[in-house]
Design an enzyme around this catalytic site. Structure first.
Site, mmCIF file in Angstrom:
data_model
loop_
_atom_site.group_PDB
_atom_site.id
_atom_site.type_symbol
_atom_site.label_atom_id
_atom_site.label_comp_id
_atom_site.label_asym_id
_atom_site.label_seq_id
_atom_site.Cartn_x
_atom_site.Cartn_y
_atom_site.Cartn_z
ATOM 1 N N LYS A 235 35.745 47.521 42.638
ATOM 2 C CA LYS A 235 35.743 46.900 41.399
ATOM 3 C C LYS A 235 34.670 46.512 40.614
ATOM 4 O O LYS A 235 33.770 45.969 41.260
ATOM 5 C CB LYS A 235 36.576 45.432 41.928
ATOM 6 C CG LYS A 235 37.869 45.628 42.489
ATOM 7 C CD LYS A 235 39.009 46.203 41.247
ATOM 8 C CE LYS A 235 40.179 46.336 42.123
ATOM 9 N NZ LYS A 235 41.331 46.938 41.104
ATOM 10 N N ASP B 197 36.961 50.646 38.941
ATOM 11 C CA ASP B 197 38.078 50.221 38.319
ATOM 12 C C ASP B 197 37.731 48.660 37.622
ATOM 13 O O ASP B 197 37.168 47.686 38.485
ATOM 14 C CB ASP B 197 39.191 49.657 39.310
ATOM 15 C CG ASP B 197 40.334 49.210 38.662
ATOM 16 O OD1 ASP B 197 40.620 49.041 37.200
ATOM 17 O OD2 ASP B 197 41.546 49.128 39.284
ATOM 18 N N GLU C 53 38.237 53.558 35.668
ATOM 19 C CA GLU C 53 39.702 53.153 35.434
ATOM 20 C C GLU C 53 39.711 52.004 34.677
ATOM 21 O O GLU C 53 38.859 50.804 34.721
ATOM 22 C CB GLU C 53 40.511 52.930 36.986
ATOM 23 C CG GLU C 53 41.799 52.289 36.948
ATOM 24 C CD GLU C 53 42.368 52.331 38.170
ATOM 25 O OE1 GLU C 53 41.951 52.761 39.190
ATOM 26 O OE2 GLU C 53 43.523 51.746 38.287
ATOM 27 N N ASP D 167 45.541 52.192 33.700
ATOM 28 C CA ASP D 167 46.273 51.509 34.447
ATOM 29 C C ASP D 167 47.233 50.348 33.793
ATOM 30 O O ASP D 167 48.344 50.606 33.404
ATOM 31 C CB ASP D 167 45.377 50.921 35.728
ATOM 32 C CG ASP D 167 46.400 50.079 36.645
ATOM 33 O OD1 ASP D 167 47.436 49.924 36.488
ATOM 34 O OD2 ASP D 167 45.791 49.733 37.853
ATOM 35 N N LYS E 221 52.208 51.800 38.927
ATOM 36 C CA LYS E 221 52.322 50.720 39.811
ATOM 37 C C LYS E 221 53.862 50.224 39.571
ATOM 38 O O LYS E 221 54.446 49.901 38.806
ATOM 39 C CB LYS E 221 51.598 49.486 39.576
ATOM 40 C CG LYS E 221 50.004 49.933 39.869
ATOM 41 C CD LYS E 221 49.135 48.808 39.623
ATOM 42 C CE LYS E 221 47.761 48.816 40.238
ATOM 43 N NZ LYS E 221 46.680 48.212 39.636
#
Ligand SMILES: [Mg+2]
Length: 374
Positions: A165, A198, A224, A247, A271
């Site tokens: 992250k 991400d 991402e 995403d 997801k």
């Protein structure tokens, strides 16, 4: 076969490690999970879960999930749980958007359909691919040293994929800290490992370009969800040569078609609760595969029922396009069901049990917060 009753359960899933941090100063200490049980007139039971990550992740929140189910569930009573497209049409025609609300209902119907067909769910979704599915680690934003340690810890457990992250505010260290995080996490990279940096839509284009300019050449990673809007993402796409995976921006089939038609990305994170359940997941999987996009199969978060859904979808996804699956069990401390899919050497395999293969723990779920069809 007809849907007879629908029960809704609510549980809080505490975050493993106490707190989970995302870009923009977002913090989570527990996730509010909605679990659904659908029963048929022929005695089948199906289970589904929808757990939004939190109200600051995408336009979804747990109270809205259950409010949406309150509108949707009564319309499904009496329908055949094996007619997934008709069920999906009914839900779309009852409530616009709110894909998180459709999710648990859609999954529970697939669970029933697979049980009625005498198959594990992955066989209903196109057929089992051989071998374990690589599971990705989730490395929350922290100091570069601590994030490097967490990657090493997951590497020691056999993980090949790592989601790190980024998205530090200027006050925290901004692009410089994010560049240091990426370098620290990749410092001990082993052959066969795959890294996602991400940002969860948390970077401006300016932040992303400054961060990328601080990195040495030759780092093998995918960026991402860098930016919150299509315009920013497209602008960054034209000015960087790092592979991009989308995403949060891709929720509907139309979103995915937009990404493909504008060549915005090289891969997509699908997801279950974000896309709206299994029915849209496999539609979007087909679209993504047709465009040659790589995929990660995940959920916003969740417990065993969520992981079972992820694993069966991943197990039936063409392996050359599947990068990884997420095990959301690793992010929470509460177990809501028995599910026999241990992580061995960084991977897991969907069980041969019928349907999802989950046995929910009724004592943990407690009494239903709502029941429809009686
Ligand atoms: Mg992501």
């Amino acid at each position: 076969m007809k849907i007879k009753t629908i029960d809704v359960f609510q549980v809080d899933l505490p975050v493993k490690g106490g707190v989970y941090r995302l870009s923009g100063g977002r913090e989570y200490t527990a996730y509010d999970a909605t679990i659904v049980r659908i029963s048929t007139d022929t005695g089948f039971e199906g289970w589904g879960e929808s757990t939004p990550f939190g109200s600051t992740y995408i336009a979804a929140h747990a109270g809205g999930t259950r409010a949406g189910i309150d509108l949707l569930a009564p319309t499904l009573i009496g329908m055949d749980p094996r007619q997934h497209d008709r069920l999906w049409d009914k839900m779309c025609n009852t409530l616009k958007g709110h894909r998180d609300a459709r999710t648990a209902l859609d999954i529970a119907c697939w669970d029933i359909a697979a049980k009625a067909a005498g198959q594990p769910l992955c066989d209903m979704l196109g057929g089992r691919t051989p071998g374990a599915i690589p599971v990705i680690s989730s490395i929350g934003g922290d100091t570069p040293e601590k994030m490097r340690e967490k990657v090493a810890n997951h590497r020691a457990q056999g993980f090949l994929g790592h989601s790190i992250k980024i998205g530090a505010s200027e006050a925290e260290g901004g692009p410089m800290l994010d560049a240091e995080r990426i370098q620290a996490c990749l410092a001990d990279r082993q052959p066969g490992e795959w890294f996602l940096a991400d940002a969860n839509n948390g970077l401006s284009v300016e932040h992303a370009l400054r961060m990328l300019s601080l990195l040495p050449d030759g780092l093998d990673f995918v960026l991402e969800a860098p930016c919150a809007s299509w315009r920013e993402t497209q602008s960054l796409r034209q000015r960087c040569n790092v592979p991009l995976l989308l995403d949060e921006l891709v929720q509907s089939e139309a979103d995915l078609m937009q990404a493909i038609s504008q060549d915005t990305c090289d891969g997509v994170g699908l997801k279950v609760s974000k896309q709206g359940g299994i029915t849209p997941m496999i539609r979007q999987r087909t679209i993504a595969a047709s465009a040659g996009l790589v995929m990660s199969v995940q959920d916003t978060v969740g417990s065993e029922i969520s992981f079972a859904t992820i694993l069966h979808i991943a197990q039936s996804t063409p392996r050359h396009l599947l990068r990884c699956a997420l095990d959301p069990r690793s992010m929470v401390t509460l177990s809501t069901a028995e599910f026999e899919a241990p992580i061995v050497n960084g991977g897991a395999e969907a069980p041969d049990a019928l349907g999802l293969g989950v046995s929910p723990k009724l004592e943990t779920l407690g009494e239903p917060v709502a029941t429809y069809g009686v």
